[in-house]
Design an enzyme around this catalytic site. Sequence first.
Site, PDB file in Angstrom:
ATOM      1  N   CYS A  71       0.832  -1.191   0.000  1.00 63.06           N
ATOM      2  CA  CYS A  71       0.000   0.000   0.000  1.00 63.06           C
ATOM      3  C   CYS A  71       0.876   1.253   0.000  1.00 63.06           C
ATOM      4  O   CYS A  71       1.838   1.334   0.746  1.00 63.06           O
ATOM      5  CB  CYS A  71      -0.955   0.091   1.174  1.00 63.06           C
ATOM      6  N   ARG A 112       4.181  -0.281  -4.642  1.00 60.72           N
ATOM      7  CA  ARG A 112       3.888  -0.815  -3.309  1.00 60.72           C
ATOM      8  C   ARG A 112       2.607  -1.639  -3.275  1.00 60.72           C
ATOM      9  O   ARG A 112       2.316  -2.311  -2.274  1.00 60.72           O
ATOM     10  CB  ARG A 112       3.755   0.338  -2.301  1.00 60.72           C
ATOM     11  N   TRP A 143      -2.563  -2.873  -1.761  1.00 56.53           N
ATOM     12  CA  TRP A 143      -2.254  -4.309  -1.855  1.00 56.53           C
ATOM     13  C   TRP A 143      -3.167  -4.958  -0.835  1.00 56.53           C
ATOM     14  O   TRP A 143      -2.992  -4.784   0.376  1.00 56.53           O
ATOM     15  CB  TRP A 143      -0.783  -4.560  -1.536  1.00 56.53           C
ATOM     16  N   ASN A 164      -2.138   1.835   5.611  1.00 60.45           N
ATOM     17  CA  ASN A 164      -1.212   0.771   5.211  1.00 60.45           C
ATOM     18  C   ASN A 164      -0.937  -0.055   6.453  1.00 60.45           C
ATOM     19  O   ASN A 164      -0.582   0.505   7.491  1.00 60.45           O
ATOM     20  CB  ASN A 164       0.082   1.417   4.690  1.00 60.45           C
ATOM     21  N   GLY A 165      -1.112  -1.374   6.375  1.00 60.53           N
ATOM     22  CA  GLY A 165      -0.855  -2.225   7.536  1.00 60.53           C
ATOM     23  C   GLY A 165      -2.071  -3.068   7.858  1.00 60.53           C
ATOM     24  O   GLY A 165      -2.962  -3.228   7.012  1.00 60.53           O
ATOM     25  N   GLU A 190      17.873 -17.760  -6.734  1.00 59.40           N
ATOM     26  CA  GLU A 190      17.510 -16.403  -7.142  1.00 59.40           C
ATOM     27  C   GLU A 190      17.011 -16.396  -8.601  1.00 59.40           C
ATOM     28  O   GLU A 190      16.032 -15.731  -8.922  1.00 59.40           O
ATOM     29  CB  GLU A 190      18.724 -15.469  -6.945  1.00 59.40           C
ATOM     30  N   LYS A 231      13.228 -15.198  -9.644  1.00 59.10           N
ATOM     31  CA  LYS A 231      12.961 -14.141 -10.631  1.00 59.10           C
ATOM     32  C   LYS A 231      11.994 -14.661 -11.688  1.00 59.10           C
ATOM     33  O   LYS A 231      11.086 -13.961 -12.116  1.00 59.10           O
ATOM     34  CB  LYS A 231      14.263 -13.675 -11.327  1.00 59.10           C
ATOM     35  N   GLU A 233       8.367 -15.080 -10.198  1.00 57.16           N
ATOM     36  CA  GLU A 233       7.617 -13.851  -9.913  1.00 57.16           C
ATOM     37  C   GLU A 233       7.322 -13.042 -11.161  1.00 57.16           C
ATOM     38  O   GLU A 233       6.339 -12.325 -11.220  1.00 57.16           O
ATOM     39  CB  GLU A 233       8.304 -13.008  -8.840  1.00 57.16           C
ATOM     40  N   HIS A 278      19.072 -37.139  -5.437  1.00 61.42           N
ATOM     41  CA  HIS A 278      18.285 -37.617  -4.298  1.00 61.42           C
ATOM     42  C   HIS A 278      16.790 -37.417  -4.517  1.00 61.42           C
ATOM     43  O   HIS A 278      16.016 -37.474  -3.565  1.00 61.42           O
ATOM     44  CB  HIS A 278      18.750 -36.899  -3.020  1.00 61.42           C
ATOM     45  N   LYS A 308       6.084  -4.353  -3.571  1.00 62.80           N
ATOM     46  CA  LYS A 308       7.514  -4.158  -3.360  1.00 62.80           C
ATOM     47  C   LYS A 308       7.907  -4.243  -1.889  1.00 62.80           C
ATOM     48  O   LYS A 308       8.936  -4.781  -1.535  1.00 62.80           O
ATOM     49  CB  LYS A 308       7.893  -2.785  -3.931  1.00 62.80           C
TER      50      LYS A 308
HETATM   51  C1  F6R Z   1      12.101 -10.599  -5.117  1.00 60.27           C
HETATM   52  C2  F6R Z   1      11.956  -9.580  -4.098  1.00 60.27           C
HETATM   53  C3  F6R Z   1      11.542  -9.992  -2.730  1.00 60.27           C
HETATM   54  C4  F6R Z   1      12.272  -9.170  -1.658  1.00 60.27           C
HETATM   55  C5  F6R Z   1      11.737  -9.524  -0.259  1.00 60.27           C
HETATM   56  C6  F6R Z   1      12.479  -8.764   0.829  1.00 60.27           C
HETATM   57  O1  F6R Z   1      12.524 -10.056  -6.328  1.00 60.27           O
HETATM   58  O2  F6R Z   1      12.143  -8.423  -4.350  1.00 60.27           O
HETATM   59  O3  F6R Z   1      11.734 -11.360  -2.529  1.00 60.27           O
HETATM   60  O4  F6R Z   1      13.637  -9.433  -1.745  1.00 60.27           O
HETATM   61  O5  F6R Z   1      10.381  -9.215  -0.191  1.00 60.27           O
HETATM   62  O6  F6R Z   1      12.331  -7.395   0.673  1.00 60.27           O
HETATM   63  P1  F6R Z   1      13.289  -6.377   1.419  1.00 60.27           P
HETATM   64  O7  F6R Z   1      14.665  -6.565   0.868  1.00 60.27           O
HETATM   65  O8  F6R Z   1      12.727  -5.032   1.120  1.00 60.27           O
HETATM   66  O9  F6R Z   1      13.240  -6.735   2.876  1.00 60.27           O
END
Ligand code: F6R
Length: 624
Positions: free
Chosen positions: A2, A27, A75, A101-102, A493, A497, A500, A516, A619
Site C-alpha cells: 500500500c 507498493r 495491496w 497501510n498495515g 535467485e 525471478k 515472480e 536424491h 515491493k
Molecule cells: C524478489 C523480491 C523480494 C524481496 C523480499 C524482501 O525479487 O524483491 O523477494 O527481496 O520481499 O524485501 P526487502 O529486501 O525489502 O526486505
Amino acid sequence: MCGIVGYVGGQSALDVVVAGLKRLEYRGYDSAGVAVLADGGLAAAKKAGKLVNLEKELVGRPLPAGATGIGHTRWATHGGPTDTNAHPHLDNAGRVAVVHNGIIENFAELRAELAERGHELVSETDTEVVAHLLAESFSSCGDLAESMRLVCRRLDGAFTLVAVHADEPDVVVGARRNSPLVVGLGEGEAFLASDVAAFIAYTRSAIELGQDQVVELRRDAEGGGAAGVSVAVTDFHGAPGEARSYHIDWDSSAAEKGGYDYFMLKEIAEQPKAVADTLLGRIDPAGSLTLDEVRIPDSVLREIDKIVVIACGTAFHAGMIAKLAIEHWTRIPCETELASEFRYRDPILDARTLVIAISQSGETMDTLMALRHAREQGAKVLAVCNTNGSTIPRESDAVLYTHAGPEVAVASTKAFLTQLIACYLVALYLAQVRGSKWGDEVRDVVRELSAVADRVERVLETMEPVRELARSLADKNTVLFLGRHVGYPVALEGALKLKELAYMHAEGFAAGELKHGPIALIEKDLPVVVVVPSPRGRSVLHDKIVSNIQEIRARGARTIVIAEEGDEAVVPYADHLIRIPATPTLLQPLVSTVPLQVFACELATARGNEVDQPRNLAKSVTVE
Ligand code: F6R
C-alpha cells in the site's frame, strides 16, 4: 504494501496526490483512490485495479479543485480488490476520509462496537473502522490530530494512517506504528507519503517520523516548518515528539524510467554504478576497510562468537551467500535464516551474537519482527539496508547502507548485488578487526571487489543471446536451476525471478541434491540452467558440477550453462553457453546473477506479463 500520499499547499491536491501515487504504485496495485477537501466538503473517488482505472474515472467524473487531499494505492489484505474495499474509507456522513497501510488486528471487535452504536460499515476492510472512530472523536473534540491520537491508542497492529476532515480543510493528519510514513517540506506546501519517491519531484527536504507518532500538517501563514505550512509532531498522548530532518540525496530522475521500457531494465543496467557506489568511501587509500557507519565498537565485534543472517526473498539469497563468505573469511559460525521463521523456533541468541538483517526496503515486517526478537534476547543487530531512515536500520544497533538508489521494479535486481557487496564488506571488516585475515589478504579481496563493476558492465554488453534464448523458451512450463556452493543461492535467485515475473514453474536445486529425488523431473528438452563455479577455485567443486551437467543431459535436459570465460570443460555439454568474466569463487554471484535477471525479464516480456508490477506482489511487504 500500500502506498499513501497526503498533501496540503497551494497546488491542485488531486494532481499532486495522483502523481505521488504513480510513484508509489510499486507498493501495491490492486485498487486506488483519492479524496480532496473542497467547497466546504469532501469528495472522493476510488476504483479497483491499477491507478490508470482511477485516472479514467476521474476524467469521466472530475472531482472539485482543492488544495488538501489524500490518496492510496492498495495491496489487499482484508477484503478483495473491489471498488468498495478500495481506500479512502469514509464515515457515514462523508466528512472524514482515511487511507491506511498495515493491518489493524482488533478491527473485528471495533467494528462490532461501532455497529452497536449504529454505524453502518460497508466494506470488508479493517480500515473502515478508523474513519468511523475518527468521526466520533472529532464530533466531541473538534480537532483531527487529537482525534487521531485518541483512535491510535485504541488500535492494535501495524498501521500508517493519513486522514482529512471536511471541517478542517487546511489540515492533513498522519500516524504511524510499524509502517513507514515520511513528511516532505516544500515552499508553502507539505506532503505525507509512504516513501519519499512520492514527493521528490517537489522537494528533497524530508522529516522521518518515529514509531507511534502523529503528525499534523496545517496550512497556516504563521506556522513553522515550510513557509505557510506548520508541521507538528506528537506521540499518541499528545507530548511533543522528536523527528529527524534530512536531505534526500537523489533526485526525481532516479525514480523515472529514463528511456527504458521498464524500471527493471533500467535497474539491471544501473548495477555497475550501484556496485561502485556501495563501495565508495568504504576503502581507505591503503586498501583497508573503513565502515564508519558500523557503530558497534571493534571490542564488541572481537567478542562475537556467532552470526545469524535474517532476511526474506531475494535478500535471503544474498544472506545465503554472505554466510559462505563470513565463515570462510572470519571463521565465525554463521547461519542464514528466513526472517519469517526465525522467532518462531526459539533461536539461541545472546550478547555475543551478531544478527545481520538484510532488507532493501527496510520495512519488511518479517525481518523487523525477527530483529526485534533478536534485540530482546540481547543480540546486536546490524542492518544492511537501501532505504535511508526506514524502520529496520532505525531499530538496529548499526547500519551499513547499500547505495543502489531507489529500486522501483518489484523484482529486486540492483539491490541484490549491492546487498552482496555490503555483506562482503561486513565479512572482510570482521576479518580485519579480528585479525582472521592479514591486511594483504583483505586488500586482495577489496581489489577484486573494485573490479566487479566493470565485469558486470561486460556481462550486460553480451546479453543479446540470453534475450534470444529467453524468447525461444516463452512457451515452456518449467525451468530448473542448479548450482553448488555460492552457485546454489544464485540458482534459487534465478528461479525466484522467473516465478515472480514469468509465472512459470521454476525451481532451484543444490546440484548435488538432484540425484536424491529431483532428477526424476528431468525429461526431454526440459531447460535446466546450471551455474558453474570457477575452475580456478576449488577444482573438486567445478568437476562435480560438470558431472551433474552430463547426468542431466544424458536424460534429455536442454542445458543452459553459465560458466567463466576460458572454462573449456563445460563446452561439450552446454546446449547454450553463457559466458561471465573470471571472478574469484566467493564473489562470482556478483556476475553470475546478472544473466538470470535478464533472462527472467525477457521471458516475462515475451509472455506478455507486466514486468515492473507482477501479479499478486508488492515491493514492500509490511505485513507478516
Ligand atoms: C524478489 C523480491 C523480494 C524481496 C523480499 C524482501 O525479487 O524483491 O523477494 O527481496 O520481499 O524485501 P526487502 O529486501 O525489502 O526486505
